[in-house]
Write an enzyme that holds these catalytic residues in place. Structure first.
Site, short mmCIF file in Angstrom:
data_model
loop_
_atom_site.label_atom_id
_atom_site.label_comp_id
_atom_site.label_asym_id
_atom_site.label_seq_id
_atom_site.Cartn_x
_atom_site.Cartn_y
_atom_site.Cartn_z
N PRO A 13 0.78 -1.23 0.00
CA PRO A 13 0.00 0.00 0.00
C PRO A 13 0.82 1.29 0.00
O PRO A 13 1.85 1.38 0.68
CB PRO A 13 -0.84 -0.10 1.29
CG PRO A 13 -0.16 -1.12 2.12
CD PRO A 13 0.51 -2.07 1.17
N ASN A 14 0.32 2.22 -0.77
CA ASN A 14 0.82 3.61 -0.88
C ASN A 14 2.10 3.73 -1.69
O ASN A 14 2.51 4.83 -2.04
CB ASN A 14 1.00 4.25 0.51
CG ASN A 14 -0.31 4.31 1.26
OD1 ASN A 14 -1.28 4.83 0.73
ND2 ASN A 14 -0.36 3.75 2.45
N ARG A 21 5.34 12.38 -2.88
CA ARG A 21 5.32 13.04 -1.57
C ARG A 21 6.41 12.45 -0.69
O ARG A 21 6.93 11.38 -0.96
CB ARG A 21 3.99 12.77 -0.86
CG ARG A 21 2.83 13.46 -1.50
CD ARG A 21 1.59 13.32 -0.64
NE ARG A 21 0.40 13.26 -1.48
CZ ARG A 21 -0.04 14.26 -2.21
NH1 ARG A 21 0.56 15.39 -2.21
NH2 ARG A 21 -1.11 14.14 -2.96
N TYR A 26 11.42 8.96 1.54
CA TYR A 26 11.41 7.95 0.47
C TYR A 26 12.15 8.36 -0.80
O TYR A 26 12.19 7.59 -1.75
CB TYR A 26 9.96 7.58 0.13
CG TYR A 26 9.22 7.00 1.32
CD1 TYR A 26 9.65 5.83 1.93
CD2 TYR A 26 8.10 7.65 1.85
CE1 TYR A 26 8.99 5.30 3.03
CE2 TYR A 26 7.43 7.13 2.95
CZ TYR A 26 7.88 5.96 3.53
OH TYR A 26 7.23 5.44 4.62
N ASN A 77 8.30 -5.45 -1.12
CA ASN A 77 8.17 -4.35 -0.17
C ASN A 77 6.68 -4.28 0.15
O ASN A 77 5.89 -3.75 -0.65
CB ASN A 77 8.67 -3.03 -0.75
CG ASN A 77 8.57 -1.89 0.26
OD1 ASN A 77 7.91 -2.00 1.28
ND2 ASN A 77 9.23 -0.79 -0.03
N ALA A 80 3.18 -0.90 4.70
CA ALA A 80 2.71 -1.00 6.09
C ALA A 80 2.18 -2.40 6.44
O ALA A 80 2.15 -2.76 7.62
CB ALA A 80 1.65 0.06 6.35
N HIS A 83 4.13 -4.73 8.81
CA HIS A 83 4.07 -4.64 10.27
C HIS A 83 2.78 -5.22 10.86
O HIS A 83 2.66 -5.31 12.07
CB HIS A 83 4.22 -3.18 10.70
CG HIS A 83 5.28 -2.44 9.95
ND1 HIS A 83 6.59 -2.83 9.96
CD2 HIS A 83 5.22 -1.36 9.10
CE1 HIS A 83 7.30 -2.01 9.18
NE2 HIS A 83 6.49 -1.12 8.65
N GLU A 101 12.80 -9.43 1.54
CA GLU A 101 12.03 -8.27 2.00
C GLU A 101 12.86 -7.00 1.79
O GLU A 101 14.05 -6.98 2.14
CB GLU A 101 11.73 -8.47 3.49
CG GLU A 101 11.04 -7.29 4.14
CD GLU A 101 10.83 -7.52 5.65
OE1 GLU A 101 11.19 -8.61 6.17
OE2 GLU A 101 10.31 -6.60 6.29
N HIS A 103 12.88 -2.61 2.20
CA HIS A 103 12.29 -1.33 2.59
C HIS A 103 13.20 -0.21 2.13
O HIS A 103 14.44 -0.32 2.26
CB HIS A 103 12.07 -1.25 4.10
CG HIS A 103 11.12 -2.29 4.56
ND1 HIS A 103 9.78 -2.21 4.30
CD2 HIS A 103 11.33 -3.47 5.18
CE1 HIS A 103 9.19 -3.30 4.76
NE2 HIS A 103 10.10 -4.09 5.29
N SER A 105 13.15 3.00 3.31
CA SER A 105 13.62 3.70 4.51
C SER A 105 14.17 2.68 5.50
O SER A 105 13.89 1.47 5.39
CB SER A 105 12.47 4.48 5.14
OG SER A 105 11.45 3.59 5.58
N ARG A 110 13.00 4.25 12.61
CA ARG A 110 11.76 5.03 12.62
C ARG A 110 10.89 4.65 13.84
O ARG A 110 11.40 4.15 14.82
CB ARG A 110 11.03 4.82 11.28
CG ARG A 110 11.89 5.31 10.10
CD ARG A 110 11.19 5.14 8.77
NE ARG A 110 10.01 6.01 8.69
CZ ARG A 110 9.08 5.89 7.73
NH1 ARG A 110 9.20 4.94 6.78
NH2 ARG A 110 8.05 6.69 7.70
O1 CA2 Z 1 10.47 2.12 3.74
C1 CA2 Z 1 9.68 1.41 3.15
O2 CA2 Z 1 9.89 0.95 2.03
C2 CA2 Z 1 8.31 1.11 3.78
O3 CA2 Z 1 7.94 -0.21 3.42
C3 CA2 Z 1 7.33 2.12 3.22
C4 CA2 Z 1 5.94 2.03 3.84
C5 CA2 Z 1 6.03 2.05 5.36
O4 CA2 Z 1 4.74 1.84 5.92
C6 CA2 Z 1 6.98 1.00 5.89
O5 CA2 Z 1 7.06 1.12 7.30
C7 CA2 Z 1 8.37 1.18 5.30
C8 CA2 Z 1 5.05 3.19 3.43
C9 CA2 Z 1 5.04 3.57 2.01
C10 CA2 Z 1 4.36 4.90 1.89
O6 CA2 Z 1 4.71 5.44 0.67
C11 CA2 Z 1 4.52 6.76 0.49
C12 CA2 Z 1 4.74 7.24 -0.76
C13 CA2 Z 1 4.59 8.57 -1.02
C14 CA2 Z 1 4.20 9.43 -0.01
C15 CA2 Z 1 3.96 8.94 1.25
C16 CA2 Z 1 4.12 7.60 1.50
#
Ligand code: CA2
Length: 150
Positions: A13-14, A21, A26, A77, A80, A83, A101, A103, A105, A110
């Site tokens: 997701p996302n 953003r 990221y 990846n 969220a 977790h 896996e 990530h 970040s 964090r």
């Molecule tokens: O660091 C990563 O790759 C994460 O998997 C990214 C997830 C986060 O929930 C994990 O803890 C770590 C979130 C991705 C959100 O992506 C965005 C993209 C653009 C703007 C905001 C968020």
């Protein structure tokens, strides 16, 4: 001559919004950039990549199930869902394909809720905090593993 491999590159997701953003966390890389990087790294070693992104837990699980027989490994990846999702963990275990896996970040630097990965125990390992470069590392590690276990 090495066997032709197929790798599944799965995003949760996302991650479709990458590059739009939150560049401080990221970076400015888009999902398409990452997919192109992974395809180039895999293709250079004679492997193919199938890419999939979804914001829906069940869709990610269905994709893994549906491609389990044609694929050799997974780079994931899970965003969220990493977790939270026991179901995704069970799916990775159930398809019995080696998975890495990733990530972007450093989840361990964090918030506390990002320090736990539900899927880590069913993956070969975790590449976290290396940004875009983590994906080419992951796919090369996966292909090395497949060659070593052929
Ligand atoms: O660091 C990563 O790759 C994460 O998997 C990214 C997830 C986060 O929930 C994990 O803890 C770590 C979130 C991705 C959100 O992506 C965005 C993209 C653009 C703007 C905001 C968020």
């Amino acid at each position: 001559m090495s066997k032709h491999r197929t790798i599944l590159l799965v995003h949760g997701p996302n991650l479709n919004l990458l590059g739009e953003r939150n560049p401080a966390v990221y970076g400015t890389t888009t999902l398409l950039d990452i997919e192109a990087d992974v395809a180039a790294a895999a293709n250079a070693r004679g492997a193919a990549v199938l890419c999939f992104q979804s914001n829906h837990e069940g869709a990610l699980i269905d994709f893994l199930h549906e491609h389990r027989k044609l694929a050799d490994g997974v780079v994931i990846n899970a965003g969220a869902f990493t977790h939270t999702s026991v179901a995704l963990r069970d799916a990775i275990e159930a398809i019995a394909l080696p998975a890495v896996e990733v990530h972007i970040s450093n989840t361990h630097a964090r918030e506390g809720f990002r320090h736990t990965s539900m899927i880590a125990g069913v993956c070969l390992g975790q590449v976290t905090g290396l940004g875009r470069a983590g994906y080419t590392t992951a796919v090369n590690l996966l292909l090395d593993h497949l060659s070593a276990n052929a």
